[in-house]
Design an enzyme around this catalytic site. Structure first.
Site, PDB file in Angstrom:
ATOM      1  N   ASN A  75     -20.137  46.822  49.218  1.00 23.45           N
ATOM      2  CA  ASN A  75     -20.903  48.043  49.021  1.00 23.45           C
ATOM      3  C   ASN A  75     -20.133  49.265  49.513  1.00 23.45           C
ATOM      4  O   ASN A  75     -18.955  49.183  49.879  1.00 23.45           O
ATOM      5  CB  ASN A  75     -22.275  47.926  49.695  1.00 23.45           C
ATOM      6  CG  ASN A  75     -22.172  47.798  51.215  1.00 23.45           C
ATOM      7  OD1 ASN A  75     -21.138  48.092  51.819  1.00 23.45           O
ATOM      8  ND2 ASN A  75     -23.249  47.372  51.842  1.00 23.45           N
TER       9      ASN A  75
ATOM     10  N   TYR B   9     -13.802  38.962  51.496  1.00 25.95           N
ATOM     11  CA  TYR B   9     -15.149  39.494  51.667  1.00 25.95           C
ATOM     12  C   TYR B   9     -16.003  39.070  50.473  1.00 25.95           C
ATOM     13  O   TYR B   9     -15.643  39.319  49.324  1.00 25.95           O
ATOM     14  CB  TYR B   9     -15.136  41.020  51.780  1.00 25.95           C
ATOM     15  CG  TYR B   9     -16.490  41.572  52.179  1.00 25.95           C
ATOM     16  CD1 TYR B   9     -16.780  41.820  53.518  1.00 25.95           C
ATOM     17  CD2 TYR B   9     -17.483  41.787  51.231  1.00 25.95           C
ATOM     18  CE1 TYR B   9     -18.035  42.292  53.899  1.00 25.95           C
ATOM     19  CE2 TYR B   9     -18.735  42.245  51.610  1.00 25.95           C
ATOM     20  CZ  TYR B   9     -19.008  42.500  52.936  1.00 25.95           C
ATOM     21  OH  TYR B   9     -20.254  42.945  53.313  1.00 25.95           O
TER      22      TYR B   9
ATOM     23  N   GLU C 140     -12.817  48.856  33.852  1.00 22.79           N
ATOM     24  CA  GLU C 140     -12.716  47.574  34.550  1.00 22.79           C
ATOM     25  C   GLU C 140     -12.797  46.422  33.542  1.00 22.79           C
ATOM     26  O   GLU C 140     -11.952  45.537  33.524  1.00 22.79           O
ATOM     27  CB  GLU C 140     -13.847  47.476  35.572  1.00 22.79           C
ATOM     28  CG  GLU C 140     -13.882  46.170  36.340  1.00 22.79           C
ATOM     29  CD  GLU C 140     -15.108  46.047  37.220  1.00 22.79           C
ATOM     30  OE1 GLU C 140     -15.084  45.206  38.129  1.00 22.79           O
ATOM     31  OE2 GLU C 140     -16.090  46.779  36.995  1.00 22.79           O
ATOM     32  N   HIS C 141     -13.839  46.406  32.729  1.00 24.92           N
ATOM     33  CA  HIS C 141     -14.013  45.412  31.665  1.00 24.92           C
ATOM     34  C   HIS C 141     -13.970  46.118  30.315  1.00 24.92           C
ATOM     35  O   HIS C 141     -14.622  47.147  30.143  1.00 24.92           O
ATOM     36  CB  HIS C 141     -15.360  44.702  31.772  1.00 24.92           C
ATOM     37  CG  HIS C 141     -15.653  44.081  33.098  1.00 24.92           C
ATOM     38  ND1 HIS C 141     -16.271  44.769  34.124  1.00 24.92           N
ATOM     39  CD2 HIS C 141     -15.415  42.829  33.557  1.00 24.92           C
ATOM     40  CE1 HIS C 141     -16.407  43.963  35.162  1.00 24.92           C
ATOM     41  NE2 HIS C 141     -15.894  42.781  34.852  1.00 24.92           N
TER      42      HIS C 141
ATOM     43  N   ASP D 179     -16.573  36.639  34.383  1.00 27.20           N
ATOM     44  CA  ASP D 179     -17.059  36.726  35.761  1.00 27.20           C
ATOM     45  C   ASP D 179     -17.077  35.362  36.446  1.00 27.20           C
ATOM     46  O   ASP D 179     -17.097  35.285  37.676  1.00 27.20           O
ATOM     47  CB  ASP D 179     -18.486  37.292  35.785  1.00 27.20           C
ATOM     48  CG  ASP D 179     -18.533  38.777  35.465  1.00 27.20           C
ATOM     49  OD1 ASP D 179     -17.508  39.446  35.657  1.00 27.20           O
ATOM     50  OD2 ASP D 179     -19.593  39.256  35.023  1.00 27.20           O
TER      51      ASP D 179
ATOM     52  N   GLN E 169     -23.380  43.767  32.520  1.00 28.51           N
ATOM     53  CA  GLN E 169     -22.621  44.435  33.580  1.00 28.51           C
ATOM     54  C   GLN E 169     -23.461  45.502  34.274  1.00 28.51           C
ATOM     55  O   GLN E 169     -23.319  45.742  35.475  1.00 28.51           O
ATOM     56  CB  GLN E 169     -21.346  45.045  33.006  1.00 28.51           C
ATOM     57  CG  GLN E 169     -20.348  44.033  32.474  1.00 28.51           C
ATOM     58  CD  GLN E 169     -19.912  43.011  33.517  1.00 28.51           C
ATOM     59  OE1 GLN E 169     -19.902  43.289  34.713  1.00 28.51           O
ATOM     60  NE2 GLN E 169     -19.569  41.820  33.061  1.00 28.51           N
TER      61      GLN E 169
ATOM     62  N   HIS F  86      27.533  54.386  56.612  1.00 27.19           N
ATOM     63  CA  HIS F  86      27.353  53.465  55.501  1.00 27.19           C
ATOM     64  C   HIS F  86      28.704  53.155  54.843  1.00 27.19           C
ATOM     65  O   HIS F  86      29.037  51.996  54.567  1.00 27.19           O
ATOM     66  CB  HIS F  86      26.425  54.076  54.438  1.00 27.19           C
ATOM     67  CG  HIS F  86      24.967  54.008  54.771  1.00 27.19           C
ATOM     68  ND1 HIS F  86      24.434  54.587  55.894  1.00 27.19           N
ATOM     69  CD2 HIS F  86      23.927  53.427  54.108  1.00 27.19           C
ATOM     70  CE1 HIS F  86      23.133  54.387  55.911  1.00 27.19           C
ATOM     71  NE2 HIS F  86      22.797  53.678  54.849  1.00 27.19           N
TER      72      HIS F  86
ATOM     73  N   GLU G 296      26.480  60.876  49.594  1.00 28.50           N
ATOM     74  CA  GLU G 296      25.247  61.166  50.324  1.00 28.50           C
ATOM     75  C   GLU G 296      25.516  61.655  51.746  1.00 28.50           C
ATOM     76  O   GLU G 296      24.583  61.986  52.476  1.00 28.50           O
ATOM     77  CB  GLU G 296      24.364  59.915  50.362  1.00 28.50           C
ATOM     78  CG  GLU G 296      23.833  59.523  48.975  1.00 28.50           C
ATOM     79  CD  GLU G 296      22.906  58.328  49.021  1.00 28.50           C
ATOM     80  OE1 GLU G 296      22.834  57.658  50.079  1.00 28.50           O
ATOM     81  OE2 GLU G 296      22.253  58.046  47.995  1.00 28.50           O
TER      82      GLU G 296
ATOM     83  N   HIS H 298     -25.474  44.699  37.576  1.00 22.77           N
ATOM     84  CA  HIS H 298     -24.821  44.550  38.875  1.00 22.77           C
ATOM     85  C   HIS H 298     -25.293  45.600  39.877  1.00 22.77           C
ATOM     86  O   HIS H 298     -25.448  45.317  41.058  1.00 22.77           O
ATOM     87  CB  HIS H 298     -23.297  44.690  38.725  1.00 22.77           C
ATOM     88  CG  HIS H 298     -22.599  43.420  38.370  1.00 22.77           C
ATOM     89  ND1 HIS H 298     -22.460  42.382  39.247  1.00 22.77           N
ATOM     90  CD2 HIS H 298     -22.003  43.023  37.215  1.00 22.77           C
ATOM     91  CE1 HIS H 298     -21.800  41.395  38.657  1.00 22.77           C
ATOM     92  NE2 HIS H 298     -21.518  41.754  37.424  1.00 22.77           N
TER      93      HIS H 298
END
Length: 421
Positions: free
Chosen positions: A205, A125, A314-315, A345, A249, A404, A399, A252
């Site tokens: 978005n 996207y 994030e940064h 970026d 930043q 098994h 178990e 944005h």
């Protein structure tokens, strides 16, 4: 705004709750769109493309290879070279990240290992709202190519010339003029025109993020991306460098988060003034700084570092290589005065699709690992079965899983009797 460290933890708690605010409020509308496309296919997809993307009713959803080629040819030579430089560095970094097949023997007669296999199809996207983002196509598609994904689909509602040119450069032939929740639904569930993919990556978005969450049980996603974030933790940076990164930043998104942490009140004051000056001509950054621009003046470097890790930004910009030792939570780290955050970026190589809203506590940015599966393998010889078989039987019986235990014991018995030795 400048705040003293006593109120810092409370304010950080408030900031971390904002991750879901931007998309939760649009989830009901996104759900109607996703459900509509899932049930109605192309008919509903086209309706939303016309209504929300303003795509003319007769226009094809898929962008032709000829249009992609024409976009490349129409792109100025300097921009072509820029796209090539960015692509080269992103690809080189992704190749370094790619995991490898391997085998080893934990005990004689037993071989274990892993095989790396790419996903079958991914959807990238690429937002095209406030700003065209050809860099996002490079950052999402190139790691998928390095991973060996055979089918890479790009979607973008109003792709810029540079984005179409980037697709041609990368050899992407399946590109659709679609955006929003309806594009996510089409990628996740497929329509008559667009076959579904295995995973959807890339930021978007609030509607895109809500839709990714809604489809995530049916189609893998990379992460739920919120508004971009920057934290600068510094006592040694220059006011102009710190302020310009914060503003970069912040531009944005009006909901972007921009934070400076320092022990130096004098530096905080100068940076604050510098930011105010720089946002005068940048309306989006000015709004973001007014909403979520903060300076924390801490009592000690240790407190600044603790608060930084609590934010899990994030940064993150830090002063020196030595500072990396205390960084526990961050999407991508920038070291020193010369490492402008926007370089990450575009052209550095590490991915700019990064975790937000504190998600850096548990994962890093998009990478080749998002586009591969690790298949584990194991092989036993008679010697290996004799060595580890009894331990397997013991655990199975502990178990209460008698089937098994029996699957191992039947082989041990055959081994003891000299069969299949």
């Amino acid at each position: 705004m400048t705040t003293r460290s006593a109120a810092a933890k409370r304010r950080i708690g408030e900031l971390l709750t904002r991750r879901s605010d931007t998309w939760e409020r649009v989830t009901p509308a996104a759900k109607r769109i996703v459900d509509g496309v899932r049930k109605g296919g192309d008919r509903v997809l086209r309706r939303y493309a016309s209504q929300l993307d303003k795509l003319p009713s007769q226009s094809p959803l898929q962008i032709s290879a000829d249009e992609l080629k024409a976009a490349w040819e129409a792109t100025p030579v300097e921009m072509r070279r820029t796209l090539e430089t960015a692509a080269k560095n992103i690809r080189a970094f992704a190749q370094k990240q790619k995991p490898k097949d391997w085998d080893f023997a934990p005990v004689p007669g037993v071989t274990t290992g892993q095989r790396v296999r790419p996903l079958g199809a991914v959807g990238c996207y690429v937002p095209s709202g406030r700003y065209p983002l050809p860099s996002t196509l490079l950052m999402t598609a190139i790691p998928a190519q390095v991973a060996g994904v055979p089918r890479i689909v790009a979607v973008s509602p109003k792709p810029a010339l540079e984005t179409l040119a980037a697709a041609h450069l990368l050899g992407i032939t399946e590109f659709y003029r679609l955006g929003g929740a309806h594009a996510i639904a089409a990628l996740a569930y497929g329509t008559e025109t667009l076959a579904k993919v295995d995973k959807i990556v890339g930021p978007g978005n609030a509607y895109v993020t809500a839709a990714k969450k809604l489809v995530s049980f049916d189609c893998a996603i990379d992460m739920l991306a919120g508004p971009t974030e920057i934290v600068v933790t510094s006592d040694a940076g220059t006011p102009a460098g710190i302020a310009s990164d914060l503003v970069a930043q912040a531009e944005h998104d009006p909901d972007a988060l921009a934070i400076f942490l320092t022990t130096r009140a004098d530096l905080a004051s100068v940076v604050s003034a510098e930011v105010k000056q720089r946002v005068k001509s940048n309306a989006t950054a000015r709004e973001a700084i007014q909403r979520n621009g903060l300076i924390f003046v801490t009592k000690s470097q240790e407190e600044a570092r603790d608060l930084t890790n609590a934010l899990a930004p994030e940064h993150l910009t830090i002063d020196s290589e030595e500072d990396l030792a205390w960084v526990e939570n961050a999407g991508s780290v920038f070291i020193g005065e010369h490492s402008a955050q926007p370089l990450g970026d575009y052209v550095s190589g590490p991915n700019h699709t990064l975790p937000t809203g504190g998600l850096a506590r548990v994962r890093g940015g998009l990478s080749v690992m998002d586009f591969v599966k690790l298949i584990t393998v194991q092989s036993y010889t008679a010697k290996g079965l004799a060595k580890l078989g009894p331990a397997g039987v013991s655990l199975a019986k502990a178990e209460g899983l008698t089937g098994h235990a029996d699957a191992i014991e039947v082989r041990l018995k055959a081994l003891a009797e000299g069969k299949n030795a």
